[in-house]
Design a protein around this motif. Sequence first.
Motif, PDB file in Angstrom:
ATOM      1  N   MET A  41       0.853  -1.187   0.000  1.00 22.97           N
ATOM      2  CA  MET A  41       0.000   0.000   0.000  1.00 22.97           C
ATOM      3  C   MET A  41       0.890   1.238   0.000  1.00 22.97           C
ATOM      4  O   MET A  41       1.898   1.293   0.689  1.00 22.97           O
ATOM      5  N   THR A  42       0.508   2.216  -0.792  1.00 23.12           N
ATOM      6  CA  THR A  42       1.202   3.496  -0.830  1.00 23.12           C
ATOM      7  C   THR A  42       0.219   4.570  -0.400  1.00 23.12           C
ATOM      8  O   THR A  42      -0.889   4.652  -0.925  1.00 23.12           O
ATOM      9  N   SER A  43       0.625   5.383   0.569  1.00 25.20           N
ATOM     10  CA  SER A  43      -0.245   6.424   1.102  1.00 25.20           C
ATOM     11  C   SER A  43       0.298   7.796   0.714  1.00 25.20           C
ATOM     12  O   SER A  43       1.506   8.031   0.762  1.00 25.20           O
ATOM     13  N   TYR A  44      -0.609   8.668   0.299  1.00 23.12           N
ATOM     14  CA  TYR A  44      -0.247  10.037  -0.070  1.00 23.12           C
ATOM     15  C   TYR A  44      -1.084  11.001   0.765  1.00 23.12           C
ATOM     16  O   TYR A  44      -2.292  10.801   0.917  1.00 23.12           O
ATOM     17  N   ASP A  45      -0.449  12.029   1.284  1.00 29.54           N
ATOM     18  CA  ASP A  45      -1.196  13.079   1.979  1.00 29.54           C
ATOM     19  C   ASP A  45      -1.952  13.906   0.949  1.00 29.54           C
ATOM     20  O   ASP A  45      -1.438  14.172  -0.136  1.00 29.54           O
ATOM     21  N   ILE A  46      -3.171  14.302   1.305  1.00 25.76           N
ATOM     22  CA  ILE A  46      -3.983  15.149   0.435  1.00 25.76           C
ATOM     23  C   ILE A  46      -3.734  16.609   0.794  1.00 25.76           C
ATOM     24  O   ILE A  46      -3.747  16.991   1.958  1.00 25.76           O
ATOM     25  N   THR A  47      -3.497  17.414  -0.213  1.00 33.64           N
ATOM     26  CA  THR A  47      -3.441  18.864  -0.079  1.00 33.64           C
ATOM     27  C   THR A  47      -4.635  19.401  -0.852  1.00 33.64           C
ATOM     28  O   THR A  47      -4.921  18.923  -1.949  1.00 33.64           O
ATOM     29  N   PHE A  48      -5.330  20.361  -0.281  1.00 26.77           N
ATOM     30  CA  PHE A  48      -6.474  20.939  -0.984  1.00 26.77           C
ATOM     31  C   PHE A  48      -6.115  22.341  -1.463  1.00 26.77           C
ATOM     32  O   PHE A  48      -5.544  23.136  -0.731  1.00 26.77           O
ATOM     33  N   CYS A  49      -6.447  22.610  -2.705  1.00 24.26           N
ATOM     34  CA  CYS A  49      -6.265  23.938  -3.277  1.00 24.26           C
ATOM     35  C   CYS A  49      -7.544  24.272  -4.032  1.00 24.26           C
ATOM     36  O   CYS A  49      -7.909  23.562  -4.984  1.00 24.26           O
ATOM     37  N   LYS A  50      -8.225  25.308  -3.596  1.00 18.49           N
ATOM     38  CA  LYS A  50      -9.512  25.696  -4.181  1.00 18.49           C
ATOM     39  C   LYS A  50     -10.489  24.521  -4.211  1.00 18.49           C
ATOM     40  O   LYS A  50     -11.258  24.356  -5.144  1.00 18.49           O
ATOM     41  N   GLY A  51     -10.419  23.666  -3.193  1.00 18.70           N
ATOM     42  CA  GLY A  51     -11.328  22.535  -3.085  1.00 18.70           C
ATOM     43  C   GLY A  51     -10.924  21.309  -3.876  1.00 18.70           C
ATOM     44  O   GLY A  51     -11.589  20.288  -3.817  1.00 18.70           O
TER      45      GLY A  51
ATOM     46  N   ALA B  35      -8.525  18.074  -4.679  1.00 23.27           N
ATOM     47  CA  ALA B  35      -7.656  17.154  -3.946  1.00 23.27           C
ATOM     48  C   ALA B  35      -6.384  16.896  -4.755  1.00 23.27           C
ATOM     49  O   ALA B  35      -6.452  16.453  -5.899  1.00 23.27           O
ATOM     50  N   LEU B  36      -5.232  17.191  -4.141  1.00 29.14           N
ATOM     51  CA  LEU B  36      -3.938  16.981  -4.798  1.00 29.14           C
ATOM     52  C   LEU B  36      -3.055  16.103  -3.919  1.00 29.14           C
ATOM     53  O   LEU B  36      -3.144  16.159  -2.690  1.00 29.14           O
ATOM     54  N   ILE B  37      -2.216  15.295  -4.558  1.00 29.99           N
ATOM     55  CA  ILE B  37      -1.203  14.526  -3.845  1.00 29.99           C
ATOM     56  C   ILE B  37       0.162  14.932  -4.383  1.00 29.99           C
ATOM     57  O   ILE B  37       0.275  15.415  -5.504  1.00 29.99           O
ATOM     58  N   THR B  38       1.191  14.731  -3.568  1.00 28.58           N
ATOM     59  CA  THR B  38       2.552  15.036  -3.998  1.00 28.58           C
ATOM     60  C   THR B  38       3.254  13.732  -4.357  1.00 28.58           C
ATOM     61  O   THR B  38       3.366  12.830  -3.528  1.00 28.58           O
ATOM     62  N   THR B  39       3.697  13.641  -5.611  1.00 28.87           N
ATOM     63  CA  THR B  39       4.471  12.488  -6.073  1.00 28.87           C
ATOM     64  C   THR B  39       5.926  12.931  -6.208  1.00 28.87           C
ATOM     65  O   THR B  39       6.243  14.101  -5.956  1.00 28.87           O
ATOM     66  N   LEU B  40       6.782  12.041  -6.640  1.00 28.46           N
ATOM     67  CA  LEU B  40       8.184  12.414  -6.853  1.00 28.46           C
ATOM     68  C   LEU B  40       8.321  13.511  -7.894  1.00 28.46           C
ATOM     69  O   LEU B  40       9.286  14.278  -7.878  1.00 28.46           O
TER      70      LEU B  40
ATOM     71  N   LEU C 288       3.900   9.329 -15.021  1.00 27.68           N
ATOM     72  CA  LEU C 288       3.509   9.506 -13.614  1.00 27.68           C
ATOM     73  C   LEU C 288       4.186   8.407 -12.811  1.00 27.68           C
ATOM     74  O   LEU C 288       4.154   7.235 -13.198  1.00 27.68           O
ATOM     75  N   TYR C 289       4.801   8.784 -11.708  1.00 21.12           N
ATOM     76  CA  TYR C 289       5.443   7.808 -10.827  1.00 21.12           C
ATOM     77  C   TYR C 289       4.534   7.604  -9.632  1.00 21.12           C
ATOM     78  O   TYR C 289       4.373   8.495  -8.801  1.00 21.12           O
ATOM     79  N   LEU C 290       3.887   6.423  -9.561  1.00 21.19           N
ATOM     80  CA  LEU C 290       2.951   6.104  -8.482  1.00 21.19           C
ATOM     81  C   LEU C 290       3.203   4.703  -7.969  1.00 21.19           C
ATOM     82  O   LEU C 290       3.432   3.787  -8.773  1.00 21.19           O
ATOM     83  N   CYS C 291       3.147   4.532  -6.668  1.00 19.44           N
ATOM     84  CA  CYS C 291       3.254   3.198  -6.050  1.00 19.44           C
ATOM     85  C   CYS C 291       4.491   2.445  -6.537  1.00 19.44           C
ATOM     86  O   CYS C 291       4.446   1.239  -6.765  1.00 19.44           O
ATOM     87  N   GLY C 292       5.580   3.159  -6.729  1.00 14.23           N
ATOM     88  CA  GLY C 292       6.811   2.522  -7.179  1.00 14.23           C
ATOM     89  C   GLY C 292       6.844   2.158  -8.650  1.00 14.23           C
ATOM     90  O   GLY C 292       7.759   1.488  -9.101  1.00 14.23           O
ATOM     91  N   GLU C 293       5.844   2.597  -9.406  1.00 10.40           N
ATOM     92  CA  GLU C 293       5.768   2.290 -10.839  1.00 10.40           C
ATOM     93  C   GLU C 293       5.891   3.572 -11.655  1.00 10.40           C
ATOM     94  O   GLU C 293       5.338   4.595 -11.280  1.00 10.40           O
ATOM     95  N   LEU C 294       6.565   3.493 -12.774  1.00  5.23           N
ATOM     96  CA  LEU C 294       6.616   4.596 -13.725  1.00  5.23           C
ATOM     97  C   LEU C 294       5.604   4.296 -14.824  1.00  5.23           C
ATOM     98  O   LEU C 294       5.733   3.312 -15.551  1.00  5.23           O
ATOM     99  N   LEU C 295       4.571   5.110 -14.908  1.00  3.97           N
ATOM    100  CA  LEU C 295       3.474   4.891 -15.841  1.00  3.97           C
ATOM    101  C   LEU C 295       3.541   5.879 -16.989  1.00  3.97           C
ATOM    102  O   LEU C 295       3.765   7.077 -16.772  1.00  3.97           O
TER     103      LEU C 295
END
Length: 158
Positions: free
Chosen positions: A1-11, A13-18, A38-45
């Motif tokens: 499992m990979t967890s990302y903190d949510i940042t809100f900007c103008k409502g 939902a954004l996450i910070t990736t590498l 996009l680099y997510l969950c250890g994968e380059l997509l």
Amino acid sequence: MTSYDITFCKGHALITTLDGMVLVDTGSQKSFSANGQLYLCGELLEVPTSIESIDAAYLSSKVGTPVFGLLGMDILAEKVVLIDYPHGRICLDYEGAPGQETVSFSSFGLPGVELRLKNQMFKFVLDTGSPISYAPAWLLKDFEEVGNVEDFSPLTTT
């Protein structure tokens, strides 16, 4: 499992990736990024650099902060996703408890939820990319308005 903190900007939902900030948008059928990856969950997509005329620069101008890309349902539908707004996190490849509630998918491939309002069940599309919700006026007439928010539609570029 990979967890990302949510940042809100103008409502939104954004996450910070590498690579940078990525808008999590369950209302979008497609993902994209500024460099086509996009680099997510250890994968380059591999993803497109835009959807029609929408790219990272356009998205950044509408959201009000630098955005590297958009994470849509083409990728999210392949993951088990936990969206935990109260704790400000999104978990991908989540291993939930057996019997945990899941969402259904609408005919457009977007996640849907059922809500009880006025003692009736209604189906809604869950769109994490939108800071606002849509419902018929007759359904909301007894509820107090919370406020006004300006939104944009990526499909119409307005």
